[in-house]
Design a protein around this motif. Sequence first.
Motif, PDB file in Angstrom:
ATOM      1  N   VAL A 170     -40.885 -13.322  12.654  1.00  0.00           N
ATOM      2  CA  VAL A 170     -41.999 -13.159  13.589  1.00  0.00           C
ATOM      3  C   VAL A 170     -42.459 -11.700  13.594  1.00  0.00           C
ATOM      4  N   LEU A 171     -41.510 -10.773  13.626  1.00  0.00           N
ATOM      5  CA  LEU A 171     -41.862  -9.351  13.595  1.00  0.00           C
ATOM      6  C   LEU A 171     -42.604  -8.981  12.318  1.00  0.00           C
ATOM      7  N   GLU A 172     -42.119  -9.458  11.179  1.00  0.00           N
ATOM      8  CA  GLU A 172     -42.751  -9.123   9.902  1.00  0.00           C
ATOM      9  C   GLU A 172     -44.109  -9.787   9.747  1.00  0.00           C
ATOM     10  N   THR A 173     -44.243 -10.992  10.274  1.00  0.00           N
ATOM     11  CA  THR A 173     -45.502 -11.743  10.130  1.00  0.00           C
ATOM     12  C   THR A 173     -46.589 -11.214  11.054  1.00  0.00           C
ATOM     13  N   PHE A 174     -46.238 -10.976  12.317  1.00  0.00           N
ATOM     14  CA  PHE A 174     -47.250 -10.640  13.323  1.00  0.00           C
ATOM     15  C   PHE A 174     -47.254  -9.179  13.741  1.00  0.00           C
ATOM     16  N   GLY A 175     -46.172  -8.474  13.500  1.00  0.00           N
ATOM     17  CA  GLY A 175     -46.056  -7.086  13.935  1.00  0.00           C
ATOM     18  C   GLY A 175     -45.513  -7.002  15.344  1.00  0.00           C
ATOM     19  N   ALA A 176     -44.930  -5.834  15.679  1.00  0.00           N
ATOM     20  CA  ALA A 176     -44.288  -5.656  16.983  1.00  0.00           C
ATOM     21  C   ALA A 176     -45.269  -5.801  18.141  1.00  0.00           C
ATOM     22  N   VAL A 177     -46.526  -5.420  17.918  1.00  0.00           N
ATOM     23  CA  VAL A 177     -47.539  -5.511  18.970  1.00  0.00           C
ATOM     24  C   VAL A 177     -48.342  -6.787  18.732  1.00  0.00           C
ATOM     25  N   SER A 178     -47.775  -7.900  19.205  1.00  0.00           N
ATOM     26  CA  SER A 178     -48.400  -9.204  19.001  1.00  0.00           C
ATOM     27  C   SER A 178     -47.973 -10.157  20.114  1.00  0.00           C
ATOM     28  N   ILE A 179     -48.762 -11.186  20.285  1.00  0.00           N
ATOM     29  CA  ILE A 179     -48.431 -12.203  21.282  1.00  0.00           C
ATOM     30  C   ILE A 179     -47.123 -12.882  20.922  1.00  0.00           C
ATOM     31  N   ALA A 180     -46.905 -13.154  19.636  1.00  0.00           N
ATOM     32  CA  ALA A 180     -45.678 -13.831  19.210  1.00  0.00           C
ATOM     33  C   ALA A 180     -44.438 -13.006  19.555  1.00  0.00           C
ATOM     34  N   VAL A 181     -44.495 -11.703  19.322  1.00  0.00           N
ATOM     35  CA  VAL A 181     -43.343 -10.849  19.618  1.00  0.00           C
ATOM     36  C   VAL A 181     -43.169 -10.686  21.126  1.00  0.00           C
ATOM     37  N   ALA A 182     -44.246 -10.477  21.856  1.00  0.00           N
ATOM     38  CA  ALA A 182     -44.136 -10.347  23.313  1.00  0.00           C
ATOM     39  C   ALA A 182     -43.528 -11.611  23.917  1.00  0.00           C
ATOM     40  N   TRP A 183     -43.956 -12.758  23.436  1.00  0.00           N
ATOM     41  CA  TRP A 183     -43.423 -14.025  23.940  1.00  0.00           C
ATOM     42  C   TRP A 183     -41.934 -14.139  23.612  1.00  0.00           C
ATOM     43  N   GLY A 184     -41.551 -13.757  22.402  1.00  0.00           N
ATOM     44  CA  GLY A 184     -40.141 -13.771  22.037  1.00  0.00           C
ATOM     45  C   GLY A 184     -39.320 -12.827  22.896  1.00  0.00           C
ATOM     46  N   MET A 185     -39.894 -11.666  23.207  1.00  0.00           N
ATOM     47  CA  MET A 185     -39.213 -10.698  24.074  1.00  0.00           C
ATOM     48  C   MET A 185     -39.017 -11.269  25.479  1.00  0.00           C
ATOM     49  N   ALA A 186     -40.059 -11.877  26.036  1.00  0.00           N
ATOM     50  CA  ALA A 186     -39.971 -12.439  27.390  1.00  0.00           C
ATOM     51  C   ALA A 186     -38.963 -13.576  27.439  1.00  0.00           C
ATOM     52  N   ARG A 187     -39.013 -14.458  26.461  1.00  0.00           N
ATOM     53  CA  ARG A 187     -38.056 -15.582  26.417  1.00  0.00           C
ATOM     54  C   ARG A 187     -36.632 -15.057  26.265  1.00  0.00           C
ATOM     55  N   GLY A 188     -36.453 -14.051  25.399  1.00  0.00           N
ATOM     56  CA  GLY A 188     -35.130 -13.478  25.202  1.00  0.00           C
ATOM     57  C   GLY A 188     -34.593 -12.836  26.470  1.00  0.00           C
ATOM     58  N   ALA A 189     -35.440 -12.114  27.180  1.00  0.00           N
ATOM     59  CA  ALA A 189     -35.017 -11.483  28.427  1.00  0.00           C
ATOM     60  C   ALA A 189     -34.645 -12.536  29.472  1.00  0.00           C
ATOM     61  N   LEU A 190     -35.422 -13.596  29.537  1.00  0.00           N
ATOM     62  CA  LEU A 190     -35.150 -14.672  30.488  1.00  0.00           C
ATOM     63  C   LEU A 190     -33.798 -15.311  30.175  1.00  0.00           C
ATOM     64  N   GLU A 191     -33.575 -15.644  28.912  1.00  0.00           N
ATOM     65  CA  GLU A 191     -32.334 -16.309  28.505  1.00  0.00           C
ATOM     66  C   GLU A 191     -31.120 -15.399  28.685  1.00  0.00           C
ATOM     67  N   ARG A 192     -31.253 -14.128  28.381  1.00  0.00           N
ATOM     68  CA  ARG A 192     -30.106 -13.228  28.419  1.00  0.00           C
ATOM     69  C   ARG A 192     -29.754 -12.750  29.827  1.00  0.00           C
ATOM     70  N   THR A 193     -30.700 -12.796  30.744  1.00  0.00           N
ATOM     71  CA  THR A 193     -30.422 -12.289  32.094  1.00  0.00           C
ATOM     72  C   THR A 193     -30.235 -13.386  33.136  1.00  0.00           C
ATOM     73  N   GLY A 194     -30.782 -14.560  32.886  1.00  0.00           N
ATOM     74  CA  GLY A 194     -30.715 -15.625  33.876  1.00  0.00           C
ATOM     75  C   GLY A 194     -31.705 -15.454  35.016  1.00  0.00           C
ATOM     76  N   ALA A 195     -32.651 -14.537  34.864  1.00  0.00           N
ATOM     77  CA  ALA A 195     -33.660 -14.310  35.897  1.00  0.00           C
ATOM     78  C   ALA A 195     -34.579 -15.520  36.037  1.00  0.00           C
ATOM     79  N   ASP A 196     -35.270 -15.576  37.158  1.00  0.00           N
ATOM     80  CA  ASP A 196     -36.267 -16.631  37.360  1.00  0.00           C
ATOM     81  C   ASP A 196     -37.536 -16.347  36.574  1.00  0.00           C
ATOM     82  N   VAL A 197     -37.878 -15.064  36.434  1.00  0.00           N
ATOM     83  CA  VAL A 197     -39.090 -14.645  35.738  1.00  0.00           C
ATOM     84  C   VAL A 197     -38.769 -13.412  34.897  1.00  0.00           C
TER      85      VAL A 197
END
Length: 172
Positions: A75-102
């Motif tokens: 995803v990083l190589e295809t879309f670049g770090a500044v992309s919707i795909a990477v931001a979405w992956g970052m948000a999902r990763g943060a949610l999964e790793r922290t257990g936060a509601d948002v």
Amino acid sequence: MPDTTLPDELVTAARRVIETNRAAGKTVAVAESCTGGLVSAALTEIPGSSDVFLAGLVTYSNEAKIGLLGVSLDVLETFGAVSIAVAWGMARGALERTGADVAVAITGVAGPDGGSEKKPVGTVVFARAEKGGDANDVTADAQDFGNLGRGGIRLQAALCALELLMPDASVP
């Protein structure tokens, strides 16, 4: 005189996030790149924020985005770090790793260098993921703040991210 080194508008926004999420019984986390921890710093300026703010992950490098948040190299190589795909992956990763509601993610080009024709300086991408949300229902968008200078871009990005941490917020 407030006991902070941060701009008043940033602390005021962070206070709203903490108080509103506390009242809603929600917890929050952030994954930051171009803001470099500014959102986390603002949230932790608020006394008692630890019952709402679970974690802030500053993943400035691609390696950190992969290792700490689980963003895929493809995803990083295809879309670049500044992309919707990477931001979405970052948000999902943060949610999964922290257990936060948002969880909210921020990635962008703060400048003064690093911009391109397609992603000029001032381009910042935000994503918001919610516990129990559909992983395929991407909630992300790009903003162009223009060339406000590095500090101005980072401040505007942090303010936008704080708005996205409000209960029932939606990505612009």
